[in-house]
Structures are given as structure tokens and as C-alpha cells.
Enzyme design. Structure first.
Site, short mmCIF file in Angstrom:
data_model
loop_
_atom_site.label_atom_id
_atom_site.label_comp_id
_atom_site.label_asym_id
_atom_site.label_seq_id
_atom_site.Cartn_x
_atom_site.Cartn_y
_atom_site.Cartn_z
N SER A 94 23.60 -11.86 -31.29
CA SER A 94 24.11 -13.13 -31.48
C SER A 94 24.39 -13.27 -32.97
O SER A 94 25.03 -14.49 -33.20
CB SER A 94 22.79 -14.17 -31.27
OG SER A 94 21.72 -14.28 -32.12
N GLY A 95 24.15 -12.63 -33.73
CA GLY A 95 24.09 -12.78 -35.29
C GLY A 95 23.02 -13.49 -36.11
O GLY A 95 22.89 -13.38 -37.24
N PHE A 97 19.90 -12.75 -36.26
CA PHE A 97 18.86 -11.67 -37.19
C PHE A 97 19.45 -11.55 -38.26
O PHE A 97 18.88 -11.61 -39.33
CB PHE A 97 18.75 -10.47 -36.37
CG PHE A 97 17.93 -9.47 -36.86
CD1 PHE A 97 16.45 -9.73 -36.71
CD2 PHE A 97 18.11 -8.68 -37.76
CE1 PHE A 97 15.65 -8.79 -37.42
CE2 PHE A 97 17.31 -7.54 -38.25
CZ PHE A 97 15.96 -7.96 -38.10
N ASP A 147 19.08 -17.05 -31.67
CA ASP A 147 17.85 -17.35 -31.96
C ASP A 147 17.07 -16.98 -33.38
O ASP A 147 17.79 -16.42 -34.05
CB ASP A 147 17.06 -16.29 -31.06
CG ASP A 147 17.14 -14.76 -31.45
OD1 ASP A 147 18.06 -14.45 -31.97
OD2 ASP A 147 16.25 -14.17 -31.40
N GLN A 189 10.72 -14.97 -28.00
CA GLN A 189 10.15 -15.03 -29.40
C GLN A 189 8.80 -15.30 -29.22
O GLN A 189 8.01 -15.34 -28.33
CB GLN A 189 10.97 -16.02 -30.35
CG GLN A 189 12.19 -15.47 -30.75
CD GLN A 189 12.25 -14.09 -31.48
OE1 GLN A 189 11.41 -13.89 -32.11
NE2 GLN A 189 13.52 -13.65 -31.53
N GLY A 216 11.92 -10.28 -32.40
CA GLY A 216 10.55 -10.41 -33.00
C GLY A 216 9.69 -9.28 -33.31
O GLY A 216 8.66 -10.02 -33.66
N ASP A 266 17.42 -0.57 -28.56
CA ASP A 266 18.70 -0.35 -29.44
C ASP A 266 17.80 -0.43 -30.82
O ASP A 266 16.75 -0.80 -31.14
CB ASP A 266 19.66 -1.30 -29.57
CG ASP A 266 19.10 -2.65 -30.57
OD1 ASP A 266 18.16 -3.27 -30.31
OD2 ASP A 266 19.38 -2.58 -31.72
N CYS A 304 16.85 21.68 -27.91
CA CYS A 304 18.07 20.63 -27.80
C CYS A 304 19.40 21.43 -27.47
O CYS A 304 19.57 22.15 -27.87
CB CYS A 304 18.09 19.63 -28.81
SG CYS A 304 19.54 18.48 -29.11
N CYS A 306 22.42 19.93 -27.85
CA CYS A 306 23.61 19.41 -28.54
C CYS A 306 24.48 20.04 -29.36
O CYS A 306 24.18 21.15 -29.23
CB CYS A 306 23.22 18.05 -29.43
SG CYS A 306 22.64 18.81 -31.11
N CYS A 309 22.98 21.64 -32.33
CA CYS A 309 21.76 22.75 -32.04
C CYS A 309 22.22 23.67 -31.50
O CYS A 309 21.81 24.81 -31.70
CB CYS A 309 20.52 21.98 -31.39
SG CYS A 309 19.75 20.69 -32.21
N HIS A 335 23.35 15.05 -33.19
CA HIS A 335 21.81 15.39 -32.82
C HIS A 335 20.94 14.16 -32.42
O HIS A 335 20.40 14.42 -31.48
CB HIS A 335 21.04 16.46 -33.62
CG HIS A 335 19.71 16.62 -33.34
ND1 HIS A 335 19.32 17.52 -32.39
CD2 HIS A 335 18.55 16.11 -33.67
CE1 HIS A 335 18.05 17.48 -32.13
NE2 HIS A 335 17.55 16.58 -33.12
ZN LIG Z 1 20.46 18.91 -31.25
#
Ligand SMILES: [Zn+2]
Length: 369
Positions: A94-95, A97, A147, A189, A216, A266, A304, A306, A309, A335
Site C-alpha cells: 500500500s505504500g 511501510f 496501514d 497489526q 509488523g 515476500d 541446486c 539453477c 549452479c 540462484h
Molecule cells: Zn543454484
């Protein structure tokens, strides 16, 4: 309904669960990690590369896009998906933070927050209505209520006033939100106070949002305290709605969050540290930039799969980072994101096969704190 959640499997021993989110830009499996694309780009990665590693949804920041290039411009371009050529899910914050993080540059009232841009000092005003308007213009699939992230530490009185205001703001966001192809999530919160967390969850649940975030947390408190807050808060949220723990993205916190019933995460951490030469592995972090890896011709993580790797050594990647070659940070970013997305997929499989607890124990047996 813009976004719907389907609960597929519950772990028989913990709060972990596997589910699926349906959005106007595709379906994705939960639990999931959302890479952060602050400025309408996940730094150093193309949309095709993100898709190849299986990213289903990314996060972008309202504050940054509002200031540059401006939400009107993004709307004129056909919305954020079209502007950045990303046809999968997008969640915008929401901006709040960022605005609250500006410290002396901002002033809070019941109406909203007046702040000065960190770029040119220009004066702006963000309110629940404005934050909702900006996110409607961006056209993200999931948008967040405006918030205040209660700082840590905060006394009970401040935390209570702030949390109550966040609930009033959430109601105003709901009033202002008119796009039915977007889901507006409420944010619980309450600081580190169980009574306030309970109050916040109860008040927001009565407003019937299609999903709930827990905000929070991961703001400087000990991890054990964060887990305690999660244990207390998650059971107060409806089982048939997605739960999103904001700003969390290290493997240990992902496992512990999933164990307590979180579906979405996230964090800028994996991409930010990648650019500084730190990579994540099942055994803990590795500072690949360090001298000890100068002649280490093994991949970052032998387990891994990827692109980095499969093809390149620690010694080569270290060399690129030391000489400040762009390709070096592209490899470390590739990676870290691949590692976390894959980690979430493995965790999800373990839930589906009802062996999550064993997965968690195996993880802790190898992971160096
Ligand atoms: Zn990797």
C-alpha cells in the site's frame, strides 16, 4: 471474485497447508514466495527468466511507482502487467511501510500521511483512499490496505492507537475499492502484544476481506517472538482465506512460517544480498565474494539445478563480483530466487504427502544459523 483460495491439504501434525490461489493472471500454488520487483522489475531478472524458475506472482511497491513513473503513466500504458510485460500475478503493497519508514520526513494524522519524497523532497499525501486509487490504477491482482507497521519496540498505548487506526483505515480502503478484478487484503497489526493482535484480527475478519496479511513482524524483534506472534494470530484468521506474512524470506523463517499456517511470503532479502555476493543454500548462507572461494571450482550449491549452479563455479562467480561485472549479480540473483522458489515447491510437496514435519526436521539438521 478476483482472487479465490482453495485449501488442498492440511498437514496432520502442524499448521502447514497446501493450497492454490486463482487470480485474473493465472493460478499459483501455495505456500509461495513472491520475488520483489520494487520499481516494476525484479532487479537484474527478465520476466522470462522469472517464469522459467517458476515464479507465479511478484510484489511491486506502490510508494516507488507512485513517485516514479507515476500511477497515471502506468495506467496509460495499460496497467502494470502490460507496462512491465509480466502476465502472471502481481501483488502491490500500500505504500504505508515506505512512507512510515521516512521518519522525520512524514507526519501522521487520522486522515493519512503527509510526506516528502526521498528523491526530490517534494511534498505528497497518502491516505487509505489515495493508496487504493493508486493500486487500482496499477491494476495489480492483489492490493493491500493502507496501514501503519507498528515499529519495534513500541509501548502498548502507541501500538493500540496505531492498530485501531489501521483498522479504521482498512475500512476506508474497502469503501474506496471499486475494482472487482482485484482482491484487497487486510493487514493484521498489533505490535508484539497478543491482545492487540487478537483485536486487530477480530476487527479485520469482521470486515470480511478476501485475504489477510500479518504485518509488523520481522521488524527487529527476536525470531522466537515473531513465531510466538504467528502462533497466536494465525488461528484467529479464517481457514478458507489466504494468509500472507509480509517481509519474510529466509529459509528458516519460511519453514517456521509455513509450519504455523502461512501461505504467502515476500522479501527483498534474497535479491538484495545476491547483489552483494551472498547466496543461500540448504546448509545456510555463503558469501561467495570471500577469498576462501577464489579457487573453489564447485557450483554455489551442488544440490541446486539453477542455471548458475549447472554451469558456473564459485571461483568464476566470485571473479565476476570482484570485477563488478553485471553477469555476476545476475547469476547470484538467479540462484537465490531459484533456490527459494524450489524450496517452497519442495515444502509444498512434503505437505501434500503429509511428511512436512520430517521435511522441517531434515532442514534444521542441515541448516547453519
Ligand atoms: Zn543454484
Amino acid at each position: 471474485m478476483a482472487v479465490t483460495y482453495e485449501l488442498i491439504k492440511r498437514c496432520s501434525k502442524t499448521g502447514a497447508r497446501a493450497g492454490r490461489l486463482y487470480t485474473p493472471h493465472g493460478v499459483f500454488d501455495t505456500p509461495i514466495f513472491m520475488p520483489v520487483g520494487t520499481q516494476a522489475t525484479v532487479k537484474a531478472m527478465s520476466p522470462d527468466e522469472l517464469k522459467a524458475m517458476g515464479a507465479g506472482i511478484i510484489l511491486s511497491n506502490t510508494y516507488h511507482l507512485y513517485l516514479r513513473p507515476g500511477h497515471d503513466l502506468v495506467a496509460e500504458a495499460g496497467g502494470l502487467h502490460k507496462f512491465m510485460q509480466w502476465d502472471r500475478g502481481i501483488l502491490t503493497d500500500s505504500g504505508g511501510f515506505q512512507v512510515f519508514s521516512l521518519g522525520p520526513l512524514r507526519k501522521i494524522t487520522e486522515d493519512g500521511v503527509t510526506f516528502r519524497s526521498h528523491i526530490d523532497g517534494s511534498k505528497h499525501f497518502l491516505s487509505p483512499e489515495k493508496a487504493t486509487e493508486v493500486q487500482m490504477a496499477l491494476g495489480s491482482d492483489i492490493i493491500m490496505a493502507f496501514d501503519e507497521c507498528v515499529p519495534f519496540p513500541a509501548d502498548h498505548e502507541y501500538a493500540r492507537e496505531s492498530t485501531e487506526r489501521t483498522t479504521r483505515w482498512a475500512e476506508r480502503c474497502r469503501e474506496a475499492h471499486t475494482r472487482n478484478d482485484q482482491a484487497l487484503f487486510g493487514i493484521v497489526q498489533g505490535g508484539m502484544y497478543k491482545d492487540l493482535r487478537a483485536m486487530s484480527a477480530k476487527d479485520l475478519v469482521s470486515l470480511d476481506f478476501p485475504g489477510y496479511a500479518i504485518g509488523g513482524l520481522s521488524v527487529g524483534e527476536p525470531k522466537t517472538l515473531m513465531y510466538e506472534m504467528l502462533e497466536h494470530t494465525v488461528p484467529l484468521l479464517p481457514e478458507n482465506k489466504p494468509r500472507y506474512l509480509m517481509g519474510v524470506g529466509t529459509p528458516d523463517c519460511l519453514v517456521e512460517g509455513v509450519m504455523r499456517g502461512i501461505d504467502m511470503f515476500d522479501c527483498v532479502f534474497p535479491t538484495r544480498v545476491a547483489r552483494n555476493g551472498t547466496v543461500m543454500t540448504t546448509h545456510g548462507r555463503l558469501v561467495v565474494k570471500n577469498a576462501e572461494f577464489a579457487r573453489d571450482f564447485r557450483p554455489i550449491d551442488p544440490e541446486c539445478g539453477c542455471y548458475a549452479c549447472k554451469n558456473f563455479s564459485r571461483a568464476y562467480i566470485r571473479h565476476l563480483l570482484k570485477t563488478e561485472e553485471i553477469f555476476g549479480l545476475r547469476l547470484t540473483t538467479t540462484h537465490n530466487l531459484h533456490f527459494l522458489l524450489n524450496f517452497m515447491r519442495e515444502m509444498r510437496n512434503s505437505i501434500l504427502e503429509d511428511r512436512f514435519l520430517a521435511f522441517q526436521e531434515e532442514f534444521w539438521a542441515h541448516y547453519r544459523k
